[in-house]
Design a protein around this motif. Structure first.
Motif, mmCIF file in Angstrom:
data_model
loop_
_atom_site.group_PDB
_atom_site.id
_atom_site.type_symbol
_atom_site.label_atom_id
_atom_site.label_comp_id
_atom_site.label_asym_id
_atom_site.label_seq_id
_atom_site.Cartn_x
_atom_site.Cartn_y
_atom_site.Cartn_z
ATOM 1 N N ALA A 152 13.151 -5.702 88.310
ATOM 2 C CA ALA A 152 12.161 -6.133 88.020
ATOM 3 C C ALA A 152 10.966 -4.903 87.563
ATOM 4 O O ALA A 152 10.467 -5.049 86.447
ATOM 5 C CB ALA A 152 11.247 -7.223 88.775
ATOM 6 N N ASP A 153 10.912 -4.245 88.516
ATOM 7 C CA ASP A 153 10.200 -2.875 88.140
ATOM 8 C C ASP A 153 10.500 -2.192 87.042
ATOM 9 O O ASP A 153 9.714 -1.542 86.276
ATOM 10 C CB ASP A 153 10.254 -1.907 89.380
ATOM 11 C CG ASP A 153 9.242 -2.583 90.711
ATOM 12 O OD1 ASP A 153 8.632 -3.400 90.408
ATOM 13 O OD2 ASP A 153 9.612 -1.855 91.599
ATOM 14 N N LEU A 154 12.096 -1.958 86.712
ATOM 15 C CA LEU A 154 12.392 -1.216 85.625
ATOM 16 C C LEU A 154 12.337 -2.262 84.348
ATOM 17 O O LEU A 154 11.582 -1.455 83.456
ATOM 18 C CB LEU A 154 13.970 -1.180 85.714
ATOM 19 C CG LEU A 154 14.860 -0.515 84.759
ATOM 20 C CD1 LEU A 154 14.683 0.739 84.537
ATOM 21 C CD2 LEU A 154 16.310 -0.672 84.991
ATOM 22 N N SER A 155 12.401 -3.470 84.345
ATOM 23 C CA SER A 155 12.109 -4.136 83.219
ATOM 24 C C SER A 155 10.547 -4.034 82.750
ATOM 25 O O SER A 155 10.356 -3.934 81.504
ATOM 26 C CB SER A 155 12.467 -5.705 83.339
ATOM 27 O OG SER A 155 11.971 -6.494 82.406
ATOM 28 N N ALA A 156 9.704 -3.855 83.591
ATOM 29 C CA ALA A 156 8.242 -3.952 83.768
ATOM 30 C C ALA A 156 8.033 -2.465 83.073
ATOM 31 O O ALA A 156 7.003 -2.182 82.156
ATOM 32 C CB ALA A 156 7.450 -4.015 84.839
ATOM 33 N N ALA A 157 8.441 -1.601 83.560
ATOM 34 C CA ALA A 157 8.261 -0.178 83.123
ATOM 35 C C ALA A 157 8.777 0.116 81.574
ATOM 36 O O ALA A 157 8.054 0.739 80.948
ATOM 37 C CB ALA A 157 9.081 0.690 84.152
ATOM 38 N N VAL A 158 9.691 -0.582 81.339
ATOM 39 C CA VAL A 158 10.355 -0.202 79.879
ATOM 40 C C VAL A 158 9.441 -1.084 78.988
ATOM 41 O O VAL A 158 9.099 -0.768 77.812
ATOM 42 C CB VAL A 158 11.934 -1.060 79.876
ATOM 43 C CG1 VAL A 158 12.211 -1.222 78.450
ATOM 44 C CG2 VAL A 158 12.856 -0.149 80.559
ATOM 45 N N THR A 159 8.999 -2.173 79.388
ATOM 46 C CA THR A 159 8.159 -3.163 78.497
ATOM 47 C C THR A 159 6.696 -2.241 78.455
ATOM 48 O O THR A 159 6.251 -2.206 77.357
ATOM 49 C CB THR A 159 7.794 -4.352 79.270
ATOM 50 O OG1 THR A 159 9.077 -5.144 79.493
ATOM 51 C CG2 THR A 159 6.921 -5.316 78.271
ATOM 52 N N ALA A 160 6.246 -1.648 79.641
ATOM 53 C CA ALA A 160 5.211 -1.027 79.373
ATOM 54 C C ALA A 160 5.329 0.472 78.623
ATOM 55 O O ALA A 160 4.143 1.214 78.411
ATOM 56 C CB ALA A 160 4.405 -0.660 80.713
ATOM 57 N N GLY A 161 6.392 0.789 78.309
ATOM 58 C CA GLY A 161 6.886 2.047 77.901
ATOM 59 C C GLY A 161 6.681 3.332 78.614
ATOM 60 O O GLY A 161 6.445 4.463 78.295
ATOM 61 N N SER A 162 6.886 3.252 79.881
ATOM 62 C CA SER A 162 6.498 4.365 80.839
ATOM 63 C C SER A 162 7.978 4.913 81.249
ATOM 64 O O SER A 162 8.625 4.342 82.105
ATOM 65 C CB SER A 162 5.829 3.803 82.207
ATOM 66 O OG SER A 162 5.827 4.854 82.990
#
Length: 146
Positions: A34-44
């Motif tokens: 979930a953290d990975l998905s959120a980071a990819v979505t945020a572009g970080s």
């Protein structure tokens, strides 16, 4: 010599610990994904890299559990204390090797070397699971049995 009943109780406790640690690993894997998905979505890219490394380490720990190698150090083969695995269930270094890594100035994720080969004549699936079995001091959170 221990009685069969005592050995069975120790085995049951050992299996319960493994099941508990597997559940913990699966929970942490879901969170890391979930953290990975959120980071990819945020572009970080930095956060995505951290989440990817944690996810990979957890998946590796689950694979080691399936192969019966979970709970042993990937460098020296020593047992990793139960208390350490409760805090960091994907840890792959014993206390001595982790301390050596820290003294050498490495930080961050555990570097995971290639798996050690099985000893000659011992099929990999026949090796015992490697979480420290209960014994004297089994309630000790350090889990070192001493």
């Amino acid at each position: 010599m221990a009685s069969l009943q005592t050995l069975m109780q120790d085995y049951d406790q050992h299996r319960a610990r493994l099941e508990e640690l597997r559940d913990l690993l699966e929970e942490r894997l879901a969170a890391a994904r979930a953290d990975l998905s959120a980071a990819v979505t945020a572009g970080s890219a930095a956060l995505a890299g951290l989440a990817r490394r944690e996810s990979d380490a957890i998946e590796s720990a689950l694979a080691r559990m399936d192969r019966g190698l979970y709970g042993t150090c990937v460098r020296c083969g020593a047992f990793i204390p139960y208390g350490v695995l409760r805090r960091i269930p994907h840890e792959q270094l014993c206390l001595a090797c982790a301390g050596t890594r820290e003294r050498q100035g490495h930080s961050g994720a555990t570097e995971i070397p290639a798996p050690r080969p099985a000893p000659a004549g011992v099929p990999e699936r026949s090796r015992p699971e490697a979480v420290v079995p209960p014994g004297p001091g089994a309630g000790d959170e350090a889990g070192n049995g001493t």
